[in-house]
Scaffold this motif. Structure first.
Motif: not given
Length: 115
Positions: A90-97
């Protein structure tokens, strides 16, 4: 300007699956790597999985064997297939490029795993 649009988060029971997507658009070029990070309440943001332009991957030990990262270079999109989810995921998932000399982050998508 670069936009990262994430989708696929939600609420799931322990043992279930979710698939996250992140599409990059705008003035983006020379993508070196795409990845997913997560941040749980009261904790630091941590790497979940990362994939390079050549297809090399690395994963956090806690998700190895359960999560799979993949990418569609033609669509500048990265995916995270999450299986056997646990409440600790459980968490906030962030995309990184990582592209050129720059780093861009998505706005985050909430993943909640109930026990």
């Amino acid at each position: 300007q670069v936009q990262l649009v994430e989708s696929g988060g939600g609420l799931v029971q322990a043992g279930g699956s979710l698939r996250l997507s992140c599409a990059a658009s705008g003035s983006i070029f020379s993508i070196n790597a795409m990845g997913w990070y997560r941040q749980a309440p009261g904790k630091q943001r941590e790497l979940v999985a990362r994939i390079t332009s050549g297809g090399s991957t690395n994963y956090a030990d806690s998700v190895k064997g359960r999560f799979t990262i993949s990418r569609d270079n033609g669509k500048n999109t990265v995916y995270l297939q999450m299986n056997s989810l646990k409440p600790d995921d459980t968490a906030v998932y962030y995309c990184r490029v990582d592209w050129g000399r720059y780093v861009s982050w998505g706005q985050g998508t909430q993943v909640t795993v109930s026990s």
